[in-house]
Design an enzyme around this catalytic site. Structure first.
Site, PDB file in Angstrom:
ATOM      1  N   ARG A 122      14.380   8.889  -7.299  1.00 19.18           N
ATOM      2  CA  ARG A 122      15.630   7.524  -7.068  1.00 19.18           C
ATOM      3  C   ARG A 122      16.567   6.838  -7.967  1.00 19.18           C
ATOM      4  O   ARG A 122      17.163   6.411  -7.769  1.00 19.18           O
ATOM      5  CB  ARG A 122      14.576   6.534  -5.681  1.00 19.18           C
ATOM      6  CG  ARG A 122      14.529   7.438  -4.457  1.00 19.18           C
ATOM      7  CD  ARG A 122      13.625   6.295  -3.536  1.00 19.18           C
ATOM      8  NE  ARG A 122      14.615   4.866  -3.452  1.00 19.18           N
ATOM      9  CZ  ARG A 122      14.248   3.840  -2.802  1.00 19.18           C
ATOM     10  NH1 ARG A 122      13.038   4.062  -2.004  1.00 19.18           N
ATOM     11  NH2 ARG A 122      15.229   3.066  -2.262  1.00 19.18           N
ATOM     12  N   LYS A 134      10.877   4.367  -7.815  1.00 19.97           N
ATOM     13  CA  LYS A 134      11.675   4.110  -7.549  1.00 19.97           C
ATOM     14  C   LYS A 134      11.137   2.948  -8.615  1.00 19.97           C
ATOM     15  O   LYS A 134      10.251   2.001  -8.208  1.00 19.97           O
ATOM     16  CB  LYS A 134      12.208   3.876  -6.389  1.00 19.97           C
ATOM     17  CG  LYS A 134      13.039   2.438  -6.070  1.00 19.97           C
ATOM     18  CD  LYS A 134      12.304   1.635  -5.743  1.00 19.97           C
ATOM     19  CE  LYS A 134      13.460   0.340  -5.085  1.00 19.97           C
ATOM     20  NZ  LYS A 134      12.943  -1.187  -4.622  1.00 19.97           N
ATOM     21  N   HIS A 155       0.844  14.549  -6.019  1.00 20.81           N
ATOM     22  CA  HIS A 155       1.367  14.896  -5.152  1.00 20.81           C
ATOM     23  C   HIS A 155       1.328  14.121  -3.330  1.00 20.81           C
ATOM     24  O   HIS A 155      -0.090  13.316  -3.227  1.00 20.81           O
ATOM     25  CB  HIS A 155       0.141  15.730  -4.257  1.00 20.81           C
ATOM     26  CG  HIS A 155      -1.294  16.309  -5.495  1.00 20.81           C
ATOM     27  ND1 HIS A 155      -0.571  18.089  -5.635  1.00 20.81           N
ATOM     28  CD2 HIS A 155      -2.487  16.541  -6.403  1.00 20.81           C
ATOM     29  CE1 HIS A 155      -1.687  18.638  -6.466  1.00 20.81           C
ATOM     30  NE2 HIS A 155      -2.692  17.802  -7.394  1.00 20.81           N
ATOM     31  N   TYR A 173       4.104   7.689  -3.658  1.00 16.19           N
ATOM     32  CA  TYR A 173       4.933   7.159  -3.175  1.00 16.19           C
ATOM     33  C   TYR A 173       4.546   5.673  -4.500  1.00 16.19           C
ATOM     34  O   TYR A 173       3.842   5.099  -4.703  1.00 16.19           O
ATOM     35  CB  TYR A 173       5.745   6.199  -1.851  1.00 16.19           C
ATOM     36  CG  TYR A 173       7.074   5.307  -2.365  1.00 16.19           C
ATOM     37  CD1 TYR A 173       7.745   5.198  -2.772  1.00 16.19           C
ATOM     38  CD2 TYR A 173       6.389   3.915  -2.492  1.00 16.19           C
ATOM     39  CE1 TYR A 173       9.163   4.929  -2.429  1.00 16.19           C
ATOM     40  CE2 TYR A 173       7.232   2.982  -2.113  1.00 16.19           C
ATOM     41  CZ  TYR A 173       8.524   3.351  -2.286  1.00 16.19           C
ATOM     42  OH  TYR A 173       9.913   1.868  -3.004  1.00 16.19           O
ATOM     43  N   ALA A 198      -3.825  12.527  -4.338  1.00 16.47           N
ATOM     44  CA  ALA A 198      -2.797  12.992  -3.441  1.00 16.47           C
ATOM     45  C   ALA A 198      -2.862  12.333  -2.789  1.00 16.47           C
ATOM     46  O   ALA A 198      -3.758  11.822  -1.763  1.00 16.47           O
ATOM     47  CB  ALA A 198      -3.872  14.012  -2.862  1.00 16.47           C
ATOM     48  N   ASN A 243       5.559  -2.014  -1.194  1.00 14.54           N
ATOM     49  CA  ASN A 243       6.374  -2.862  -2.494  1.00 14.54           C
ATOM     50  C   ASN A 243       6.535  -3.963  -1.740  1.00 14.54           C
ATOM     51  O   ASN A 243       6.925  -4.939  -2.493  1.00 14.54           O
ATOM     52  CB  ASN A 243       6.799  -2.250  -3.153  1.00 14.54           C
ATOM     53  CG  ASN A 243       7.742  -1.358  -2.631  1.00 14.54           C
ATOM     54  OD1 ASN A 243       7.496  -0.725  -1.381  1.00 14.54           O
ATOM     55  ND2 ASN A 243       9.104  -0.689  -2.772  1.00 14.54           N
TER      56      ASN A 243
END
Length: 221
Positions: free
Chosen positions: A89, A107, A119, A122, A136, A142
């Site tokens: 991002r 991000k 895999h 985030y 994975a 966050n």
């Protein structure tokens, strides 16, 4: 456990060494990642890095699959692989010999050299140390559900960060098991492991193992 930057990371393994060395605690560095990347990018050697868009620099030895998205600003280091449908991002500094896998989202992060998020991961508002690996489906959370400011819990010690967003801080050589959730403000010390399908919060000491029930065991030397 000491969770200062100098205790968690070997700064030799990141282009952000000078930037990080200006701070004591890792979460203090999160706000300036975007500008740090822009400053670094302008100084990268043109014979080694290709500027693919404004604020996007990719090392010529890196492999970026056609379906990957590279948001601005970001730097992709040498020999790193960014696989199909990865979503960077922006505000992502990715080191050398890293793996950013299929459908991974990054991000506002610093990834040291040799980090693997291969895999369905985030990783947001986080710093991942040298040779750290997320199994994975493991993710960083966050933001707290009530959107309150994040407090770092180290046993009975409570550290007010004043921040609404902190993902996880992984020291060098941390292994996170598959499908684990690292809750806001999680800090995992060097050479530690997290069992698969864990829900982790607070500070995990270095050289230890976080088990499924939240019990922490020190590794045998």
């Amino acid at each position: 456990m000491n969770f200062e930057i100098k205790q968690l990371f070997d700064l030799f393994h990141t282009q952000a060494a000078d930037y990080l060395s200006a701070f004591r605690y890792p979460w203090e560095a999160l706000d300036g990642i975007k500008q740090m990347i822009l400053n670094l990018g302008e100084k990268l050697p043109a014979d080694e890095y290709e500027q693919r868009a404004e604020g996007v620099w990719v090392h010529k030895t890196a492999k970026v699959f056609p379906s990957a998205y590279l948001g601005t600003p970001c730097i992709i280091g040498p020999e790193t692989e960014v696989r199909h449908c990865a979503f960077i991002r922006g505000s992502a500094l990715v080191g050398a010999n890293c793996v950013i896998g299929n459908s991974v989202e990054l991000k506002n992060v610093i990834l040291f050299d040799n980090v693997q998020v291969p895999h369905y991961n985030y990783v947001g508002d986080s710093i991942l140390g040298y040779k750290s690996h997320m199994g994975a489906g493991s993710i960083t959370s966050n933001v707290k559900s009530d959107k309150s400011l994040i407090v770092i819990h180290n046993g009975d010690e409570r550290i007010e960060t004043g921040r609404k967003k902190i993902g996880a801080i992984l020291g060098d050589c941390v292994e996170v098991g598959c499908n684990s959730v690292l809750n806001p403000g999680t800090i995992i010390g060097r050479n530690s492991n997290v069992y698969p399908v864990s829900c982790v919060r607070g500070v995990v000491p270095e050289n230890s193992i976080w088990k499924n029930n939240g019990m922490v065991c020190i590794k045998n030397s």
